[in-house]
Design a protein around this motif. Structure first.
Motif, PDB file in Angstrom:
ATOM      1  N   ASN A 172      13.957  59.170  50.466  1.00 19.58           N
ATOM      2  CA  ASN A 172      14.367  60.235  51.378  1.00 19.58           C
ATOM      3  C   ASN A 172      14.115  59.906  52.845  1.00 19.58           C
ATOM      4  O   ASN A 172      13.916  60.800  53.665  1.00 19.58           O
ATOM      5  CB  ASN A 172      13.651  61.548  51.021  1.00 19.58           C
ATOM      6  N   ASP A 191      18.920  65.841  49.443  1.00 16.24           N
ATOM      7  CA  ASP A 191      17.626  66.016  50.102  1.00 16.24           C
ATOM      8  C   ASP A 191      16.490  66.048  49.083  1.00 16.24           C
ATOM      9  O   ASP A 191      15.772  67.022  48.961  1.00 16.24           O
ATOM     10  CB  ASP A 191      17.640  67.305  50.933  1.00 16.24           C
ATOM     11  N   TYR A 192      16.363  64.961  48.303  1.00 18.89           N
ATOM     12  CA  TYR A 192      15.214  64.833  47.419  1.00 18.89           C
ATOM     13  C   TYR A 192      14.982  63.351  47.156  1.00 18.89           C
ATOM     14  O   TYR A 192      15.898  62.540  47.269  1.00 18.89           O
ATOM     15  CB  TYR A 192      15.413  65.599  46.098  1.00 18.89           C
ATOM     16  N   PRO A 193      13.739  62.979  46.818  1.00 18.19           N
ATOM     17  CA  PRO A 193      13.407  61.564  46.635  1.00 18.19           C
ATOM     18  C   PRO A 193      14.195  60.919  45.496  1.00 18.19           C
ATOM     19  O   PRO A 193      14.603  61.577  44.548  1.00 18.19           O
ATOM     20  CB  PRO A 193      11.907  61.588  46.307  1.00 18.19           C
ATOM     21  N   THR A 195      17.161  59.690  45.329  1.00 14.90           N
ATOM     22  CA  THR A 195      18.598  59.893  45.164  1.00 14.90           C
ATOM     23  C   THR A 195      19.258  58.563  44.834  1.00 14.90           C
ATOM     24  O   THR A 195      20.143  58.479  43.983  1.00 14.90           O
ATOM     25  CB  THR A 195      19.210  60.465  46.458  1.00 14.90           C
TER      26      THR A 195
END
Length: 340
Positions: A172, A191-193, A195
């Motif tokens: 992110n 919007d998150y780790p 991806t």
């Protein structure tokens, strides 16, 4: 190509062909009842080749090809005729493919050039026919050689992405967003780790129709060198990058600490990666006003002595032209070093 179609690690069984056996034929024709030996040689077994293909970016096409076998050589015939060679098998792989022996984990070779062709399993040699064994004391040998067996082995194909620039950063950090605005690549962004679960490649168009390749690689986490998170899955892909772009967001709690953790993980995995050219990029800088940015510059000048850094914003399109100029300059310096 969808994310699920990216495969960078496969295990396959390869088997080259057996050589054909030599013939024990004795020459026969009208009025010649006891001719001499004229048995031909057996043909060689088929080889298994690996061939580099710059049009491939993944090993997905080999995901279900568990067994690859070349053809057997034909047996020798009369009149010293040689048997046919076994059918060769050609396995096309993307550039950057490393071949390992599964049993010993030894690296056999790697494919780095387009159309580069290497034998992974050599076919067995064909046996000699009885014509080779004639002599003054044995004018009608009734024996010949059998063909040699082929090679059977399990191998591991491991892809290490070949790109000019590798994006290094925590999950992110904005790497996928940066790639999407610099290139025509369309990585998955959210919007998150984590991806990004697979490497994404994009071609950056530069001036005078020139270009370079940039790779957004799965985000690193502390402990990646020991295999935590995506671990080695991520780290092996940046070994080939000429330049490493460290992306740290402007809202990070401690930019210096985040950079040091990233650097430490690379060093644990492969100390040679510390010799690569580095560029530190502070992303999401559109949230900084001029006063805050000036304060950060003073601090960063002290922190990153001798290491170039710059501020950008992918969303606000700030500093992207300067970033491309800087990367191009660094890549040219690196290529000049390699040529020397």
């Amino acid at each position: 190509m969808t994310e699920g179609n990216f495969v960078d690690y496969v295990k396959i069984y390869v088997s080259s062909g057996k050589g054909g056996k030599g013939s024990t034929h004795l020459h026969r024709e009208k009025f010649i009842e006891k001719g001499g030996p004229d048995g031909g040689d057996g043909g060689r077994g088929g080889h298994v080749y690996l061939v580099g293909n710059k049009g491939l970016w993944t090993l997905f096409h080999l995901k279900f090809a568990r067994h690859i076998k070349a053809g057997h050589g034909g047996d020798g015939g009369s009149d010293r005729s040689t048997g046919h060679d076994g059918e060769d098998k050609f396995i096309e792989v993307p550039l950057g493919t490393v071949v390992r022996d599964k049993e010993t984990d030894e690296i056999l070779f790697e494919i780095t050039e387009h159309n580069e062709k290497r034998i992974i399993a050599k076919g067995g040699k064909g046996g000699l026919g009885n014509w080779h064994f004639r002599s003054a004391t044995n004018q009608t040998p009734r024996y010949s050689q059998p063909g040699l067996t082929g090679i059977e082995m399990d191998v591991i194909l491991e892809l290490k992405v070949l790109a000019d620039v590798g994006l290094v950063g925590f999950p992110n950090a904005g790497k996928s967003t940066l790639l999407s605005v610099l290139t025509s690549a369309k990585p998955k962004i959210a919007d998150y780790p984590f991806t990004t679960l697979k490497p994404n490649l994009g071609i950056v168009a530069y001036r005078d129709y020139q270009s370079f390749v940039i790779a957004d690689i799965p985000g690193i986490i502390e402990g990646a060198a020991e295999g935590k998170g995506l671990g080695h899955y991520f780290l092996r892909h940046i070994e080939r990058n000429a330049t490493l772009l460290f992306l740290v967001p402007a809202d990070a709690k401690d930019i210096r600490e985040e950079y040091n953790i990233l650097l430490s993980e690379l060093e644990k995995y492969n100390p040679e990666m510390l010799h690569k050219e580095r560029l530190i990029v502070i992303s999401k800088s559109d949230m900084l006003d001029d006063e805050l940015k000036a304060e950060m510059k003073t601090e960063l000048d002290e922190t990153f002595k001798g290491i170039p850094y710059m501020f950008i914003s992918s969303v606000a399109q700030q500093g992207l032209v300067e970033l491309k100029d800087k990367l191009w300059q660094m890549l040219n310096i690196e290529s000049e070093k390699e040529s020397k």
